[in-house]
Scaffold this motif. Structure first.
Motif, PDB file in Angstrom:
ATOM      1  N   ILE A 104       0.854  -1.186   0.000  1.00 23.93           N
ATOM      2  CA  ILE A 104       0.000   0.000   0.000  1.00 23.93           C
ATOM      3  C   ILE A 104       0.893   1.240   0.000  1.00 23.93           C
ATOM      4  O   ILE A 104       2.038   1.193   0.447  1.00 23.93           O
ATOM      5  CB  ILE A 104      -0.989   0.025   1.186  1.00 23.93           C
ATOM      6  CG1 ILE A 104      -0.242   0.128   2.513  1.00 23.93           C
ATOM      7  CG2 ILE A 104      -1.874  -1.200   1.163  1.00 23.93           C
ATOM      8  CD1 ILE A 104      -1.141   0.625   3.608  1.00 23.93           C
ATOM      9  N   ALA A 137       1.885   4.473   1.550  1.00 22.43           N
ATOM     10  CA  ALA A 137       1.717   4.951   2.929  1.00 22.43           C
ATOM     11  C   ALA A 137       0.939   6.259   3.006  1.00 22.43           C
ATOM     12  O   ALA A 137       0.088   6.441   3.874  1.00 22.43           O
ATOM     13  CB  ALA A 137       3.090   5.107   3.585  1.00 22.43           C
ATOM     14  N   LEU A 147      -2.440  -7.279   0.364  1.00 20.97           N
ATOM     15  CA  LEU A 147      -1.872  -5.954   0.638  1.00 20.97           C
ATOM     16  C   LEU A 147      -0.776  -6.109   1.692  1.00 20.97           C
ATOM     17  O   LEU A 147      -0.949  -6.850   2.658  1.00 20.97           O
ATOM     18  CB  LEU A 147      -2.948  -5.003   1.156  1.00 20.97           C
ATOM     19  CG  LEU A 147      -4.168  -4.792   0.258  1.00 20.97           C
ATOM     20  CD1 LEU A 147      -5.145  -3.817   0.927  1.00 20.97           C
ATOM     21  CD2 LEU A 147      -3.757  -4.262  -1.100  1.00 20.97           C
ATOM     22  N   HIS A 148       0.326  -5.435   1.455  1.00 23.71           N
ATOM     23  CA  HIS A 148       1.435  -5.530   2.407  1.00 23.71           C
ATOM     24  C   HIS A 148       1.964  -4.156   2.780  1.00 23.71           C
ATOM     25  O   HIS A 148       1.670  -3.160   2.126  1.00 23.71           O
ATOM     26  CB  HIS A 148       2.542  -6.410   1.822  1.00 23.71           C
ATOM     27  CG  HIS A 148       2.149  -7.852   1.759  1.00 23.71           C
ATOM     28  ND1 HIS A 148       2.260  -8.699   2.825  1.00 23.71           N
ATOM     29  CD2 HIS A 148       1.596  -8.579   0.749  1.00 23.71           C
ATOM     30  CE1 HIS A 148       1.806  -9.894   2.486  1.00 23.71           C
ATOM     31  NE2 HIS A 148       1.391  -9.850   1.229  1.00 23.71           N
ATOM     32  N   GLU A 149       2.779  -4.163   3.834  1.00 23.67           N
ATOM     33  CA  GLU A 149       3.374  -2.909   4.321  1.00 23.67           C
ATOM     34  C   GLU A 149       4.315  -2.320   3.280  1.00 23.67           C
ATOM     35  O   GLU A 149       4.988  -3.066   2.566  1.00 23.67           O
ATOM     36  CB  GLU A 149       4.199  -3.185   5.582  1.00 23.67           C
ATOM     37  CG  GLU A 149       3.390  -3.446   6.814  1.00 23.67           C
ATOM     38  CD  GLU A 149       4.309  -3.829   7.977  1.00 23.67           C
ATOM     39  OE1 GLU A 149       5.435  -3.315   8.042  1.00 23.67           O
ATOM     40  OE2 GLU A 149       3.880  -4.646   8.808  1.00 23.67           O
ATOM     41  N   PRO A 150       4.403  -0.993   3.246  1.00 25.27           N
ATOM     42  CA  PRO A 150       5.394  -0.365   2.374  1.00 25.27           C
ATOM     43  C   PRO A 150       6.783  -0.905   2.703  1.00 25.27           C
ATOM     44  O   PRO A 150       7.120  -1.060   3.877  1.00 25.27           O
ATOM     45  CB  PRO A 150       5.295   1.119   2.730  1.00 25.27           C
ATOM     46  CG  PRO A 150       3.970   1.292   3.394  1.00 25.27           C
ATOM     47  CD  PRO A 150       3.634  -0.013   4.028  1.00 25.27           C
ATOM     48  N   PHE A 203      -1.105   0.236   9.584  1.00 26.70           N
ATOM     49  CA  PHE A 203      -1.239  -0.930   8.707  1.00 26.70           C
ATOM     50  C   PHE A 203      -0.105  -1.888   9.036  1.00 26.70           C
ATOM     51  O   PHE A 203       1.051  -1.473   9.115  1.00 26.70           O
ATOM     52  CB  PHE A 203      -1.135  -0.471   7.257  1.00 26.70           C
ATOM     53  CG  PHE A 203      -1.273  -1.581   6.246  1.00 26.70           C
ATOM     54  CD1 PHE A 203      -2.495  -1.858   5.662  1.00 26.70           C
ATOM     55  CD2 PHE A 203      -0.158  -2.339   5.879  1.00 26.70           C
ATOM     56  CE1 PHE A 203      -2.618  -2.876   4.733  1.00 26.70           C
ATOM     57  CE2 PHE A 203      -0.277  -3.363   4.948  1.00 26.70           C
ATOM     58  CZ  PHE A 203      -1.510  -3.635   4.376  1.00 26.70           C
ATOM     59  N   ASP A 253       1.525  -5.965   8.374  1.00 29.15           N
ATOM     60  CA  ASP A 253       1.502  -7.290   7.742  1.00 29.15           C
ATOM     61  C   ASP A 253       1.115  -8.342   8.769  1.00 29.15           C
ATOM     62  O   ASP A 253       1.557  -8.283   9.917  1.00 29.15           O
ATOM     63  CB  ASP A 253       2.893  -7.650   7.186  1.00 29.15           C
ATOM     64  CG  ASP A 253       3.069  -7.172   5.746  1.00 29.15           C
ATOM     65  OD1 ASP A 253       2.222  -6.394   5.276  1.00 29.15           O
ATOM     66  OD2 ASP A 253       4.062  -7.585   5.108  1.00 29.15           O
ATOM     67  N   ASP A 267      -4.396 -11.109   4.972  1.00 27.67           N
ATOM     68  CA  ASP A 267      -2.975 -10.858   4.740  1.00 27.67           C
ATOM     69  C   ASP A 267      -2.449  -9.678   5.560  1.00 27.67           C
ATOM     70  O   ASP A 267      -1.254  -9.516   5.708  1.00 27.67           O
ATOM     71  CB  ASP A 267      -2.690 -10.646   3.244  1.00 27.67           C
ATOM     72  CG  ASP A 267      -3.801  -9.908   2.531  1.00 27.67           C
ATOM     73  OD1 ASP A 267      -4.960 -10.360   2.646  1.00 27.67           O
ATOM     74  OD2 ASP A 267      -3.525  -8.891   1.875  1.00 27.67           O
ATOM     75  N   TYR A 268      -3.343  -8.830   6.063  1.00 27.44           N
ATOM     76  CA  TYR A 268      -2.879  -7.690   6.844  1.00 27.44           C
ATOM     77  C   TYR A 268      -3.804  -7.459   8.035  1.00 27.44           C
ATOM     78  O   TYR A 268      -4.869  -8.073   8.137  1.00 27.44           O
ATOM     79  CB  TYR A 268      -2.830  -6.425   5.982  1.00 27.44           C
ATOM     80  CG  TYR A 268      -4.180  -5.947   5.509  1.00 27.44           C
ATOM     81  CD1 TYR A 268      -4.693  -6.378   4.300  1.00 27.44           C
ATOM     82  CD2 TYR A 268      -4.934  -5.075   6.288  1.00 27.44           C
ATOM     83  CE1 TYR A 268      -5.941  -5.952   3.874  1.00 27.44           C
ATOM     84  CE2 TYR A 268      -6.177  -4.647   5.866  1.00 27.44           C
ATOM     85  CZ  TYR A 268      -6.675  -5.088   4.658  1.00 27.44           C
ATOM     86  OH  TYR A 268      -7.908  -4.675   4.235  1.00 27.44           O
ATOM     87  N   GLY A 272       8.683   4.242   8.123  1.00 27.58           N
ATOM     88  CA  GLY A 272       8.143   3.621   6.911  1.00 27.58           C
ATOM     89  C   GLY A 272       6.787   2.968   7.082  1.00 27.58           C
ATOM     90  O   GLY A 272       6.273   2.354   6.144  1.00 27.58           O
ATOM     91  N   PHE A 273       6.195   3.074   8.259  1.00 26.75           N
ATOM     92  CA  PHE A 273       4.863   2.481   8.442  1.00 26.75           C
ATOM     93  C   PHE A 273       3.788   3.328   7.766  1.00 26.75           C
ATOM     94  O   PHE A 273       3.911   4.555   7.694  1.00 26.75           O
ATOM     95  CB  PHE A 273       4.519   2.371   9.936  1.00 26.75           C
ATOM     96  CG  PHE A 273       5.192   1.233  10.626  1.00 26.75           C
ATOM     97  CD1 PHE A 273       4.648  -0.050  10.548  1.00 26.75           C
ATOM     98  CD2 PHE A 273       6.368   1.416  11.332  1.00 26.75           C
ATOM     99  CE1 PHE A 273       5.270  -1.109  11.177  1.00 26.75           C
ATOM    100  CE2 PHE A 273       7.001   0.358  11.960  1.00 26.75           C
ATOM    101  CZ  PHE A 273       6.458  -0.913  11.878  1.00 26.75           C
ATOM    102  N   ALA A 274       2.758   2.657   7.252  1.00 26.58           N
ATOM    103  CA  ALA A 274       1.570   3.378   6.814  1.00 26.58           C
ATOM    104  C   ALA A 274       0.737   3.612   8.067  1.00 26.58           C
ATOM    105  O   ALA A 274       0.182   2.677   8.636  1.00 26.58           O
ATOM    106  CB  ALA A 274       0.803   2.568   5.787  1.00 26.58           C
TER     107      ALA A 274
END
Lengths: 436, 143
Positions: A378, A380, A413-416, B8, B10, B40-41, B62-64
């Motif tokens: 995704i 961020a 969907l995965h972390e940036p 968000f 993982d 998945d998340y 770097g986290f959303a």
């Protein structure tokens, strides 16, 4: 044992006569090709302006290759060699960045194609008395209509079941005592495992033969299908650029796939040097159509890898045999029989702003069927904190991919920053399916 | 109105502690945390001593992450305490999207945190019924 045959005059034709026929047909094909803007330019570049410039069959090697990119560039009518009124059908395939390819057919082209498929069907020992359930997709995919026409010409009772809906397939097989099916190998394995769920045992079916194609598979897979159903399974090879199914097929001896050389000139080349491979060496299949007026193709690079089987087949056919397809010389993926290019997936993902630049395409086996997983990151800055918008995004990506590649993937969907970074030759495709 | 940090994450081992590690390094205290599983998340929601700092620190790593308003309401810690609040919402057909709660002083009072479609309207309604909607400053003084 007497060998079942549809067209003995052609199928048993002496090599010398066959090659004379090929040369005459090649000149005719070049004459047709010269009617297209694409080939007029291409052939002029190699100094060929008249079909009689071809002195021998070996001169085919002086002709330029045709690639899938050429077909895309010529879309929609740059390779059309007849007036549009003469064409009775077209098949298109989806392509990257919205650039599909198209093959047109005249009535006579369809007739020739049908003849080739009829030869294939009869070569396996199937007859007019068989009940044929066609379990491949109808529509643009050539596997459905191609086998359908051939089977009707042979006189089989055809059930145009199309693909999917396994419960209904089993019901049809029981109600109409289907004796021959056409499907991908993975679908047949899936079908077998679904029989128990429907409370049906194999001995309640009347199945005798299966035509399997559209995806590479091993000899072990074929023998497994044969053992599970108690049938014979025959390998089929074709591609939409060469009409579709009916290009090459196994006969009752199952010693490789006879390629109909009155309809195609076959070459095996080294995909790097483009030079002919020594007899029996693996290389890329290159084919020239000899009977298709509406869209003649010269030295089309199929990207499929195989080799010629040496020696004569006990059936007595003089048309040479291809070994089963070993793989591809490009990055095309085959997912449950559907051709998918990674670039098509990338194009879709990059159009969705909420998706980051990194992605991973993963292929797995779930039971007998292929599963395509598309992992995305995704972006961020566009994360709202609301899980519902993420679920909507996942759904939206899946739908956009399905409409572009005709396969519904599982989207993750995965972390940036969690997937391989998009620089240089990042490995974006992971194939976890057991090697065939 | 109070703010919570949504992150968000993982759905695999080693990701939640990456979040809590960032907060520990900045001296940020966690009062409450929930995590919703979406295959998945997941989305982690955190009520912390300094949501703006937490948001910035996580984004830097770097986290959303996103800051979102959340309704934090003081309720009595006794049988029926939460029920009375929810009755008010039900009467006005206010839908609760996500919620969690925690006890501040056992047997005395607790905090109920929730997301609704129109938080401002819900806050007015609850205040009119004598319930105390915690402001940012009040909530963080709990820490």
């Amino acid at each position: 044992m007497s060998v079942p045959v549809w067209n003995p005059a052609v199928e048993f034709m002496e090599r010398e006569a066959l090659e004379r026929l090929q040369l005459a047909s090649l000149r005719q094909t070049v004459a047709w090709a010269l009617k297209t803007p694409f080939y007029r330019r291409r052939l002029a570049e190699v100094g060929l302006t008249h079909p009689e410039d071809l002195g021998s069959l070996r001169d085919v090697r002086n002709l330029p290759h045709t690639t899938k990119d050429d077909l895309r560039e010529a879309y929609p009518d740059g390779l059309l060699a007849v007036e549009l009124e003469q064409a009775v059908r077209l098949h298109t395939s989806s392509g990257t960045t919205g650039m599909p390819t198209v093959i047109y057919h005249t009535r006579r082209d369809i007739d020739h194609w049908t003849e080739l498929v009829a030869r294939c069907i009869v070569a396996t020992g199937a007859t007019a008395g068989d009940v044929f359930q066609n379990m491949t997709n109808y529509g643009m995919f050539t596997g459905g209509l191609g086998l359908h026409y051939g089977a009707e010409r042979v006189g089989m009772l055809v059930i145009p079941a199309s693909s999917g809906n396994t419960g209904r397939q089993i019901q049809l097989m029981r109600n109409f005592q289907t004796t021959v099916v056409h499907a991908t190998p993975s679908y047949l394995l899936h079908l077998h495992s679904a029989l128990a769920g429907e409370g049906v045992t194999v001995d309640r079916l009347k199945l005798r033969k299966a035509f399997i194609g559209a995806e590479p598979h091993s000899e072990e897979t074929r023998r497994k299908i044969e053992a599970l159903f108690g049938i014979r399974a025959y390998n089929s090879y074709g591609l939409s650029e060469m009409n579709g199914p009916g290009v090459a097929f196994e006969c009752v001896y199952q010693t490789g796939l006879h390629l109909w050389e009155d309809a195609y000139i076959l070459e095996i080349i080294d995909p790097q040097t483009l030079q002919p491979q020594p007899e029996g060496a693996t290389g890329e299949i290159v084919m020239t159509t000899l009977q298709r007026q509406a869209t003649p193709l010269l030295r089309y690079r199929t990207r499929d890898l195989s080799h010629l089987v040496s020696g004569n087949c006990p059936c007595g056919r003089t048309h040479r045999r291809l070994a089963r397809i070993k793989g591809r010389s490009d990055d095309m993926l085959i997912v449950n029989g559907v051709n998918v290019f990674p670039s098509q997936i990338e194009d879709v993902l990059m159009k969705i702003p909420e998706v980051g630049t990194n992605y991973l395409i993963q292929l797995e086996k779930r039971g007998s069927l292929d599963r395509l997983v598309v992992k995305t990151e995704i972006y961020a800055k566009l994360f709202t904190g609301d899980p519902r918008t993420l679920d909507d995004l996942r759904e939206r990506i899946g739908e956009a991919l399905r409409s572009a590649i005709l396969v519904k993937p599982a989207v993750e969907l995965h972390e940036p920053g969690s997937l391989p970074v998009s620089e240089g030759k990042a490995k974006r495709v992971v194939d976890l399916r057991p090697a065939f | 109105m109070a703010e919570q940090v949504s992150v968000f994450v993982d759905n695999r081992p080693g990701r939640l502690n990456a979040i809590t590690g960032v907060l520990r390094d900045r001296g940020i205290d966690i009062r409450a945390m929930t995590i919703a599983d979406h295959r998945d998340y997941g989305v982690a929601k955190l009520l912390v001593s300094d949501p703006r700092l937490a948001h910035r620190a996580l984004a830097e790593q770097g986290f959303a992450a996103a800051l979102k308003p959340v309704l934090a309401i003081a309720i009595e810690d006794r049988p029926g305490g939460l029920h009375e609040l929810l009755e008010i919402l039900a009467e006005r057909s206010i839908n609760v999207l996500d919620a969690y709660g925690f006890v501040v002083v056992p047997g005395q009072w607790a905090v109920w945190c929730m997301e609704v479609d129109d938080p401002a309207e819900a806050a007015r309604l609850l205040a009119a019924h004598g319930l105390h909607v915690l402001a940012d400053s009040e909530l963080y003084q709990l820490f």
